[in-house]
Design a protein around this motif. Structure first.
Motif, mmCIF file in Angstrom:
data_model
loop_
_atom_site.group_PDB
_atom_site.id
_atom_site.type_symbol
_atom_site.label_atom_id
_atom_site.label_comp_id
_atom_site.label_asym_id
_atom_site.label_seq_id
_atom_site.Cartn_x
_atom_site.Cartn_y
_atom_site.Cartn_z
ATOM 1 N N ALA A 393 0.856 -1.281 -0.047
ATOM 2 C CA ALA A 393 0.109 0.057 -0.037
ATOM 3 C C ALA A 393 0.686 1.206 -0.130
ATOM 4 N N LEU A 394 0.439 2.467 -0.530
ATOM 5 C CA LEU A 394 1.126 3.762 -0.600
ATOM 6 C C LEU A 394 1.132 4.384 0.906
ATOM 7 N N LEU A 395 2.056 5.247 0.991
ATOM 8 C CA LEU A 395 1.812 6.064 2.156
ATOM 9 C C LEU A 395 1.162 7.341 1.759
ATOM 10 N N PRO A 396 0.768 8.305 2.887
ATOM 11 C CA PRO A 396 0.198 9.456 2.046
ATOM 12 C C PRO A 396 1.185 10.060 1.297
ATOM 13 N N ALA A 397 0.778 10.853 0.270
ATOM 14 C CA ALA A 397 1.436 11.437 -0.636
ATOM 15 C C ALA A 397 1.431 12.953 -0.561
ATOM 16 N N SER A 398 0.938 13.543 0.682
ATOM 17 C CA SER A 398 0.859 15.042 1.047
ATOM 18 C C SER A 398 0.724 14.847 2.270
ATOM 19 N N LEU A 399 1.060 16.222 3.094
ATOM 20 C CA LEU A 399 1.044 16.519 4.365
ATOM 21 C C LEU A 399 -0.516 16.404 4.546
ATOM 22 N N PRO A 400 -1.466 16.973 3.962
ATOM 23 C CA PRO A 400 -2.957 17.001 4.307
ATOM 24 C C PRO A 400 -3.412 15.591 4.540
ATOM 25 N N THR A 401 -3.112 14.816 3.759
ATOM 26 C CA THR A 401 -3.356 13.376 3.741
ATOM 27 C C THR A 401 -3.096 12.542 4.926
ATOM 28 N N ALA A 402 -1.747 12.852 5.034
ATOM 29 C CA ALA A 402 -1.118 12.466 6.386
ATOM 30 C C ALA A 402 -1.719 12.743 7.669
ATOM 31 N N LEU A 403 -2.251 14.199 7.504
ATOM 32 C CA LEU A 403 -2.724 14.788 9.069
ATOM 33 C C LEU A 403 -4.054 14.138 9.129
ATOM 34 N N ASP A 404 -4.786 14.047 8.097
ATOM 35 C CA ASP A 404 -6.255 13.300 8.194
ATOM 36 C C ASP A 404 -5.968 11.935 8.781
ATOM 37 N N ALA A 405 -4.788 11.176 8.248
ATOM 38 C CA ALA A 405 -4.773 9.790 8.673
ATOM 39 C C ALA A 405 -4.561 9.896 10.300
ATOM 40 N N LEU A 406 -3.713 10.688 10.528
ATOM 41 C CA LEU A 406 -3.413 10.947 11.979
ATOM 42 C C LEU A 406 -4.456 11.129 12.889
ATOM 43 N N GLU A 407 -5.337 12.014 12.254
ATOM 44 C CA GLU A 407 -6.650 12.354 13.183
ATOM 45 C C GLU A 407 -7.736 11.147 13.053
ATOM 46 N N ALA A 408 -7.516 10.119 11.940
ATOM 47 C CA ALA A 408 -8.314 9.200 12.088
ATOM 48 C C ALA A 408 -8.105 7.615 12.892
ATOM 49 N N ASP A 409 -6.454 7.773 13.025
ATOM 50 C CA ASP A 409 -6.043 6.674 13.648
ATOM 51 C C ASP A 409 -6.323 6.943 15.360
ATOM 52 N N THR A 410 -7.491 6.434 15.825
ATOM 53 C CA THR A 410 -7.839 6.870 17.236
ATOM 54 C C THR A 410 -6.901 5.818 18.235
#
Length: 451
Positions: A393-410
């Motif tokens: 699988a791909l890692l996030p390709a941008s900072l906004p995507t990574a920030l969304d992933a952090l927020e979603a990873d409860t």
């Protein structure tokens, strides 16, 4: 008894005075890992230790351009203070600044008496306390790369790489470093007591790597933080600039921040080693790998924390942009070096040099801890050269995507804490918004003449 009367303070003051020190620079990391500081005359250390040094809490929320980001507890609360007390057990004379010593500062919130919610050092302590409950003591070895730049008014940025030699990866000496920058820096960092062990010229011109010895996680983070501050200070002293920016040049590679991670058990044995386990790794080590893989999208927000970070990724960059692991495979995000026994460990190659050492280490350990608690096995390790999107699988390709992933990873944010996560996300999303409003040189060159 006041601080000025304590034997401990007097002992430290006498030691520093005997070393010719009359000023102590008290430093601590802000949210992005930049050193914030105040110089204290030696005679005033007792007062600083007893009452603390007042700093505006919004220093944690201040951008590199001087904007105060509206993070809760800052502007909305009337810009209150945090209190910083010198930890004189960490004091050491600066080899390049006669009469000055530096030490770490302990940050507290005067309103609660506890740690400041945004304090990166205390975040790491919180994560390590969770590890201690599991009988684990993380051990970390940091590897950092950076570019040395010299002034050049003829370039768009006003800086150029120094030197601009190519093909000089894994070299030392005058061929790639004609000014002996690396030798001078290594010796100064050694004399500061940062535990540096080796250094070499890296892949691109003007790019260097200096490795630090492994130690318990908080000490490793402290040394990596002080290392970055010292390298930048030494370069400025000579009229140059050292940058840990992820990818400062479009025609050169990026700078990494690789972490080597293992854990010691209560008896001091390496709990990642097991000659009878799969790949010679213990179940603890394999579960840690699985946890890091599972939480990698969220971890990217801490390991690759800038808009620029994601320009370091891509095929043939040797920077991981897929979520995978491998045995002694540098094209994998998590590499298992060949050593076993006391040297058994994993190497996370995700981070770039702009990462805050405390946040990168805290996030990596938190993800590993979650994996250990879940007890999942990782998938089969990568074989051969990686970067195959059909396999991983791909890692996030941008900072906004990574920030969304952090927020979603409860699960991960539960370990990191709600207050820290909210502050970090607010600060970084403001950075994204400011970038999206900025007109770049590329846009002007691309559009202005023809459109």
């Amino acid at each position: 008894m006041s601080a000025s009367d304590t034997p401990d303070i007097r002992r430290h003051m006498e030691r520093l005075a005997a070393e010719g020190v009359d000023v102590v620079r008290v430093i601590y990391p802000d949210l992005i890992g930049t050193d914030r500081a105040r110089d204290v005359l030696l005679d005033h250390l007792p007062s600083a230790s007893e009452h603390g040094l007042a700093f505006c809490r919004a220093v944690y929320h201040t951008s590199p351009q001087g904007d105060v980001v509206p993070v809760a507890g800052g502007l909305d609360a009337g810009l209150p203070d945090v209190c910083v007390r010198p930890d004189l057990s960490t004091a050491a004379p600066l080899p390049w600044e006669p009469g000055v010593a530096t030490c770490l500062g302990e940050v507290t919130d005067p309103a609660t008496g506890g740690p400041a919610p945004e304090s990166p050092r205390d975040l790491l302590r919180t994560v390590l306390a969770r590890c201690s409950e599991q009988g684990l003591r993380p051990v970390v070895g940091p590897e950092l790369e950076y570019f040395l730049l010299t002034p050049d008014p003829g370039t768009p940025t006003g800086w150029r790489r120094s030197p601009e030699a190519t093909g000089a990866v894994y070299t030392a000496g005058l061929r790639a470093d004609p000014d002996n920058h690396l030798l001078r820096t290594l010796r100064q960092l050694r004399d500061l007591g940062l535990g540096v062990v080796t250094g070499n010229h890296e892949f691109d011109g003007g790019q260097y790597e200096i490795n630090l010895t492994h130690s318990e996680a908080l000490d490793a983070a402290d040394r990596a933080f002080r290392f970055k501050a010292a390298v930048k200070e030494l370069a400025r002293k000579e009229g140059n600039m050292a940058t840990f920016m992820a990818k400062p040049f479009g025609n050169a590679g990026g700078s990494g921040f690789h972490l080597h991670l293992s854990c010691s058990d209560a008896e001091g044995h390496n709990s990642f080693d097991d000659p009878s386990g799969a790949y010679g790794l213990s179940a603890t080590a394999r579960h840690a790998v699985a946890g890091i893989l599972a939480h990698a999208p969220a971890l990217a927000a801490l390991a690759n924390p800038t808009v620029n970070s994601y320009k370091r990724f891509g095929p043939d960059t040797l920077a991981p942009w897929l979520i995978d692991w491998g045995l002694d495979n540098r094209s994998a995000m998590v590499r298992i070096p060949p050593e076993r026994g006391s040297g058994a460990r994993l190497e996370l190659r995700l981070g770039d040099a702009s990462a805050n050492p405390y946040l990168l280490i805290a996030g990596t350990i938190a993800a590993a801890l979650l994996g250990i608690q879940e007890g999942e096995e990782p998938p089969a390790p990568l074989e051969g050269y990686g970067y195959d999107t059909a396999k991983s699988a791909l890692l996030p390709a941008s900072l906004p995507t990574a920030l969304d992933a952090l927020e979603a990873d409860t699960a991960l944010t539960d370990v990191l804490g709600k207050d820290f996560t909210t502050s970090f996300l607010t600060y970084k999303r403001n950075e994204v918004e400011r970038f999206q409003r900025h007109v770049t040189d590329w846009e002007f060159t691309e559009y202005a003449y023809h459109l």
